[in-house]
Design a protein around this motif. Structure first.
Motif, PDB file in Angstrom:
ATOM      1  N   VAL A  56       0.860  -1.177   0.000  1.00 49.02           N
ATOM      2  CA  VAL A  56       0.000   0.000   0.000  1.00 49.02           C
ATOM      3  C   VAL A  56       0.898   1.229   0.000  1.00 49.02           C
ATOM      4  N   PHE A  57       0.448   2.316  -0.628  1.00 49.78           N
ATOM      5  CA  PHE A  57       1.249   3.540  -0.616  1.00 49.78           C
ATOM      6  C   PHE A  57       0.365   4.743  -0.869  1.00 49.78           C
ATOM      7  N   THR A  58       0.877   5.899  -0.512  1.00 47.54           N
ATOM      8  CA  THR A  58       0.298   7.166  -0.927  1.00 47.54           C
ATOM      9  C   THR A  58       1.320   7.863  -1.820  1.00 47.54           C
ATOM     10  N   THR A  59       0.860   8.806  -2.592  1.00 40.73           N
ATOM     11  CA  THR A  59       1.780   9.533  -3.471  1.00 40.73           C
ATOM     12  C   THR A  59       2.095  10.901  -2.880  1.00 40.73           C
ATOM     13  N   PRO A  60       3.247  11.477  -3.245  1.00 34.52           N
ATOM     14  CA  PRO A  60       4.245  10.946  -4.181  1.00 34.52           C
ATOM     15  C   PRO A  60       5.193   9.962  -3.506  1.00 34.52           C
TER      16      PRO A  60
ATOM     17  N   ALA B  57      11.703   9.458  -5.276  1.00 34.92           N
ATOM     18  CA  ALA B  57      12.254   9.260  -6.614  1.00 34.92           C
ATOM     19  C   ALA B  57      13.064   7.979  -6.702  1.00 34.92           C
ATOM     20  N   GLU B  58      13.806   7.657  -5.639  1.00 33.04           N
ATOM     21  CA  GLU B  58      14.623   6.442  -5.675  1.00 33.04           C
ATOM     22  C   GLU B  58      13.751   5.188  -5.691  1.00 33.04           C
ATOM     23  N   THR B  59      12.584   5.249  -5.042  1.00 33.50           N
ATOM     24  CA  THR B  59      11.664   4.113  -5.071  1.00 33.50           C
ATOM     25  C   THR B  59      11.096   3.925  -6.473  1.00 33.50           C
ATOM     26  N   LEU B  60      10.683   5.015  -7.101  1.00 32.92           N
ATOM     27  CA  LEU B  60      10.169   4.938  -8.472  1.00 32.92           C
ATOM     28  C   LEU B  60      11.235   4.417  -9.429  1.00 32.92           C
TER      29      LEU B  60
END
Length: 239
Positions: free
Chosen positions: A192-196, A199-202
Motif C-alpha cells: 500500500v502507498f500514498t503519493t508521491p 524518486a529512488e523508489t520509483l
C-alpha cells in the motif's frame, strides 16, 4: 500496436480487456436456483456503481460453449437475489475452483468444501470464511451486445468481520489480504502507498516484472493452455 475493435472476435477482445484492465476485484458470487441448489462463481467484471442506495454491477458471459447461460446468471434472474463474497488469499484456490462449470444440480458449497452462513434478508447463503459479504437484490438486468448481461444489484445488508470494522465506518483494508484478477491469473494485494513516492523508489521499480508466488516461469499464462476459456470459466486439469 493499433487494433481496430471491430476487427476482433469476442474472444480476442476479451483477451485484450482482461489483460489491460488490471487488477480487477473479484465478486465471489453465491446464488441459489429456484429449486434450492446453491452455486458459487467468481466474476471479475465487477465494480461499484452507486452509493445511496449502495449498488454494484456484475457482467456475466455465457458458459464456455458461447451459448448456454451460466447458472449464476440464471439463478440471479430467476430469484432476484444473490450475495457477493470477498475473495482473499486464504480462499484463493476455492475461488479458482468455483469457476469450473459444474452441473446445475450440484451444490457447489459441498463440492468446494465451503461452509454456508445464513443471510439476514436474502435466502442465498454467504460464504462463512469470506471476511466481507454483501446481500444483494436485483435492481436491473441489461443485455450487452450479442451474448453478455450486466446485473445491477442493490446491497441491502453488509456483513463485515468484526476485527475489520474500524471507527467512523472505515474498513481495515491492510488486513484484508484481497485477491484480484490479472488476465487469467491472480494477484495478491500485499502493499500500500500514498503519493508521491520517493524518486529512488520509483527508479527502483521502473521496468520490473511482477514477482510470481507460484514458482512458474515469468512468462507463463493460463491463456496459453487448454484449461482456459474465454467465458471466465476454467477447467480442472485432465479435462
Amino acid at each position: 500496436m493499433i487494433i481496430p475493435a471491430d476487427s476482433l472476435t469476442a474472444e480476442a477482445a476479451y483477451k485484450l480487456l482482461i489483460g489491460s484492465i488490471v487488477p480487477r476485484p473479484i465478486a465471489w458470487v453465491s446464488s441459489v436456483s429456484p429449486q434450492g441448489t446453491a452455486n458459487i462463481a467468481p466474476i471479475s467484471f465487477f465494480t461499484a456503481v452507486g452509493r445511496k442506495p449502495p449498488m454494484i454491477s456484475l457482467t456475466l458471459q455465457p458458459r464456455s460453449d458461447g451459448r448456454v447461460l451460466k447458472d449464476t446468471f440464471n439463478n440471479i434472474r430467476d430469484t432476484g437475489e444473490f450475495v457477493v463474497n470477498m475473495a482473499t488469499i486464504p480462499n484463493s484456490d476455492a475461488v479458482h475452483r468455483s469457476a469450473y462449470e459444474f452441473a446445475p444440480h450440484e451444490d457447489e458449497f459441498e463440492l468446494l468444501g465451503l461452509e454456508k452462513a445464513r443471510c439476514e434478508i436474502v435466502s442465498v447463503p454467504r460464504i462463512e470464511s469470506a471476511p466481507i459479504a454483501y446481500e444483494c437484490l436485483v435492481d436491473r438486468i441489461i443485455p450487452v451486445g450479442e451474448t453478455d448481461n450486466v446485473v445491477w444489484g442493490r446491497i441491502v445488508q453488509f456483513h463485515i468481520r468484526d476485527d475489520l470494522y474500524l471507527e467512523r465506518g472505515r474498513i481495515d483494508t491492510a488486513a484484508l489480504a484481497p485477491v484480484g484478477r490479472l488476465a487469467a491469473e491472480y494477484t495478491f494485494v500485499e502493499n500500500v502507498f500514498t503519493t508521491p513516492l520517493p524518486a529512488e523508489t520509483l527508479a527502483a521499480l521502473e521496468g520490473i516484472r511482477m514477482r510470481r508466488l507460484d514458482e512458474l516461469d515469468s512468462g507463463f499464462s493460463p491463456i496459453d493452455t487448454a484449461l482456459w476459456s474465454a467465458s471466465g470459466s476454467t477447467r480442472p486439469a485432465g479435462q
